[in-house]
Design a protein around this motif. Structure first.
Motif, short mmCIF file in Angstrom:
data_model
loop_
_atom_site.label_atom_id
_atom_site.label_comp_id
_atom_site.label_asym_id
_atom_site.label_seq_id
_atom_site.Cartn_x
_atom_site.Cartn_y
_atom_site.Cartn_z
N LEU A 112 11.77 14.00 -2.01
CA LEU A 112 12.47 13.70 -3.25
C LEU A 112 13.81 14.42 -3.22
CD1 LEU A 112 12.65 12.60 -6.18
CD2 LEU A 112 11.48 14.69 -6.93
N ASP A 113 14.89 13.67 -3.31
CA ASP A 113 16.24 14.23 -3.30
C ASP A 113 16.47 15.14 -2.09
OD1 ASP A 113 16.86 12.90 -5.69
OD2 ASP A 113 15.98 14.51 -6.89
N GLY B 69 20.69 9.72 -10.79
CA GLY B 69 19.25 9.51 -10.67
C GLY B 69 18.64 10.28 -9.52
N HIS B 70 17.67 9.64 -8.85
CA HIS B 70 16.90 10.33 -7.80
C HIS B 70 16.80 9.46 -6.55
CE1 HIS B 70 15.61 13.68 -10.34
NE2 HIS B 70 15.50 12.79 -11.31
N TRP B 71 16.49 10.12 -5.44
CA TRP B 71 16.36 9.50 -4.12
C TRP B 71 14.99 9.87 -3.56
CZ3 TRP B 71 18.61 12.31 0.66
CH2 TRP B 71 18.30 11.62 1.83
N VAL B 72 14.19 8.86 -3.28
CA VAL B 72 12.87 9.05 -2.69
C VAL B 72 12.86 8.41 -1.31
CG1 VAL B 72 10.39 8.61 -2.92
CG2 VAL B 72 11.76 9.06 -4.96
N SER B 73 12.54 9.21 -0.30
CA SER B 73 12.51 8.71 1.08
C SER B 73 11.12 8.92 1.67
CB SER B 73 13.55 9.42 1.94
OG SER B 73 13.34 10.83 1.94
N ASN B 74 10.74 8.02 2.56
CA ASN B 74 9.45 8.09 3.23
C ASN B 74 9.67 7.60 4.66
OD1 ASN B 74 6.62 8.49 3.44
ND2 ASN B 74 6.24 6.34 3.01
N GLY C 29 1.44 5.60 7.60
CA GLY C 29 2.42 4.54 7.58
C GLY C 29 2.17 3.38 6.64
N HIS C 30 0.91 3.08 6.37
CA HIS C 30 0.61 1.95 5.48
C HIS C 30 0.17 2.42 4.10
CE1 HIS C 30 -0.27 -0.20 9.50
NE2 HIS C 30 0.98 -0.40 9.14
N GLY C 31 0.40 3.71 3.81
CA GLY C 31 0.07 4.23 2.49
C GLY C 31 -1.37 4.65 2.31
N GLN C 32 -2.10 4.75 3.40
CA GLN C 32 -3.54 5.04 3.27
C GLN C 32 -3.86 6.50 3.04
OE1 GLN C 32 -1.76 4.17 6.00
NE2 GLN C 32 -3.09 3.97 7.80
N ALA C 33 -2.88 7.40 3.17
CA ALA C 33 -3.14 8.82 2.94
C ALA C 33 -1.85 9.56 2.67
CB ALA C 33 -3.85 9.45 4.15
N VAL C 34 -1.94 10.59 1.83
CA VAL C 34 -0.84 11.51 1.59
C VAL C 34 -1.39 12.94 1.63
CG1 VAL C 34 -1.09 11.24 -0.93
CG2 VAL C 34 1.02 12.22 0.04
N HIS C 35 -0.74 13.79 2.40
CA HIS C 35 -1.10 15.21 2.52
C HIS C 35 0.06 16.00 1.91
CE1 HIS C 35 -4.34 14.23 5.43
NE2 HIS C 35 -3.50 13.27 5.77
N TRP C 36 -0.15 16.48 0.69
CA TRP C 36 0.93 17.09 -0.08
C TRP C 36 1.10 18.55 0.31
CZ3 TRP C 36 3.64 14.12 -3.55
CH2 TRP C 36 4.55 14.78 -4.41
N PHE C 37 2.35 19.00 0.47
CA PHE C 37 2.62 20.41 0.72
C PHE C 37 3.77 20.92 -0.15
CE2 PHE C 37 4.87 18.05 4.19
CZ PHE C 37 6.18 18.35 3.84
N GLY C 38 4.41 20.03 -0.92
CA GLY C 38 5.60 20.41 -1.66
C GLY C 38 5.28 21.21 -2.91
N GLY D 142 0.79 -1.21 0.00
CA GLY D 142 0.00 0.00 0.00
C GLY D 142 0.83 1.27 0.00
N ARG D 143 2.08 1.19 0.45
CA ARG D 143 2.95 2.38 0.44
C ARG D 143 3.25 2.86 -0.97
NH1 ARG D 143 6.84 -0.16 5.16
NH2 ARG D 143 5.60 0.51 6.95
N CYS D 144 3.08 2.00 -1.96
CA CYS D 144 3.28 2.43 -3.34
C CYS D 144 2.33 3.57 -3.71
CB CYS D 144 3.08 1.27 -4.31
SG CYS D 144 4.40 0.03 -4.27
N ALA D 145 1.18 3.64 -3.03
CA ALA D 145 0.20 4.68 -3.36
C ALA D 145 0.69 6.07 -2.99
CB ALA D 145 -1.13 4.39 -2.65
N VAL D 146 1.53 6.18 -1.96
CA VAL D 146 2.06 7.50 -1.61
C VAL D 146 3.35 7.80 -2.37
CG1 VAL D 146 0.95 7.45 0.65
CG2 VAL D 146 3.32 6.70 0.44
N LEU D 147 4.01 6.77 -2.89
CA LEU D 147 5.19 6.97 -3.73
C LEU D 147 4.81 7.34 -5.16
CD1 LEU D 147 7.31 3.85 -2.65
CD2 LEU D 147 7.51 6.19 -1.77
N LEU D 148 3.64 6.89 -5.60
CA LEU D 148 3.25 7.04 -7.01
C LEU D 148 3.26 8.50 -7.48
CD1 LEU D 148 2.33 5.25 -9.43
CD2 LEU D 148 0.00 5.91 -8.85
N PRO D 149 2.74 9.48 -6.71
CA PRO D 149 2.77 10.86 -7.20
C PRO D 149 4.18 11.37 -7.49
CG PRO D 149 1.23 10.67 -5.38
CD PRO D 149 1.99 9.37 -5.44
#
Length: 311
Positions: free
Chosen positions: A292-293, A262-267, A302-311, A95-102
């Motif tokens: 991102l980077d 390349g790029h570095w994605v951390s969560n 924690g389980h990918g059930q929500a993302v609150h974007w501010f970037g 499920g964490r893929c859902a917050v990485l996808l954007p």
């Protein structure tokens, strides 16, 4: 932070509203001197709630009733301790893929994905799953990953992945029933939907196994990077991994990954990585910072059930 405080904090911030059984159990452990004394005989990294509770579940012990858990833990501590000392929390939540996808969808395609702390590699398949952000459905795979997204438009498509590799001190094999049993034990008691998701995602991985390498995320990362195809965009990523490292090792990894192509994605949880400026979180739940980077972009559950974007 004392062990008692760790369990009280887990109850109030991670389990509350997510797992009533673990909220109740971790609060009870925070005041249980006998169980705390046993835990304090372990190395600090081995005292965490998810590891203790997962081991007890794996051994068939009770986690719904704190009194029964207390009795079982005291009566079976040698078995429990042996498992705790040899295992690590390797929650492999697709499920964490859902917050990485954007983030992944915005990078130059195609991608070469390299996950550190990959466990069984289930998060290496963001192109094979489907996603539902509210009423917006993306992809046609399975499982379907539900995610509440605020402050960001859902991606239009899944990424194109041409290579996937993972690095872990103890990689798990989704074709091994014992390894899948450990992944199942790490899922919180009430989360039947996550168990179903684990089985479906494991079938995806078993049909096309990723390259999983046993190794250290600092010492062995450069060699694995060399195996990624040069014509793809390398993405080194991790979710809820670096908190298990000592600060000096964490800094060594950060220095290394910043110098890679390349790029570095951390969560990771706030405080695990340094950020100059973070906005206030949307609530007092336990949240991770998606970046991102090294630039923070959003708060995630924690389980990918929500993302609150501010970037």
């Amino acid at each position: 932070m004392t062990t008692a405080q760790t369990y009280a904090n887990f109850s109030a911030r991670e389990a509350r509203g997510v797992s009533p059984a673990y909220e109740r159990l971790s609060l009870a452990v925070s005041g249980d001197d006998e169980v705390l004394a046993l835990l304090d005989g372990l190395p600090p990294a081995k005292r965490q709630p998810n590891l203790l509770f997962g081991v007890v579940r794996l051994l068939g012990g009770p986690v719904e009733d704190p009194a029964a858990f207390h009795d079982y833990t005291l009566a079976n501590w040698p078995r429990i301790e042996a498992q705790i000392r040899t295992r690590a929390t390797q929650t492999n939540e697709a499920g964490r893929c859902a917050v990485l996808l954007p983030v992944l969808a915005t990078l130059p395609q195609p991608l070469a994905l390299l996950e550190v702390g990959a466990s069984a590699g289930l998060c290496l398949y963001p192109d094979r799953y489907a996603y539902r952000y509210g009423d917006h459905l993306i992809g046609d795979g399975a499982p379907v990953l539900d995610c509440e997204a605020t402050g960001v438009l859902p991606p239009l498509m899944v990424p194109e992945v041409v290579w996937r590799g993972g690095l872990d001190l103890n990689p798990l094999d989704v074709t091994d029933p014992a390894d899948v049993a450990w992944l199942d034990a790490l899922i919180w008691p009430e989360h039947a939907h996550r168990r179903a998701r684990l089985r479906t995602a494991a079938a995806v991985a078993a049909a096309d196994p990723p390259l999983l390498v046993r190794g250290d995320l600092v010492d062995d990362l450069p060699a694995l990077v060399e195996r990624a195809p040069a014509e793809a965009t390398l993405v080194v990523f991790h979710t809820s991994v670096l908190y298990q490292l000592l600060p000096a090792r964490r800094a060594a990894f950060t220095d290394l990954v910043r110098g890679l192509p390349g790029h570095w994605v951390s969560n990771e949880a706030p405080g695990v990585l340094p950020y100059d400026d973070l906005p206030e979180p949307p609530d007092d739940a336990h949240l991770n910072v998606l970046a991102l980077d090294g630039r923070p972009l959003g708060w995630t559950r924690g389980h990918g059930q929500a993302v609150h974007w501010f970037g």
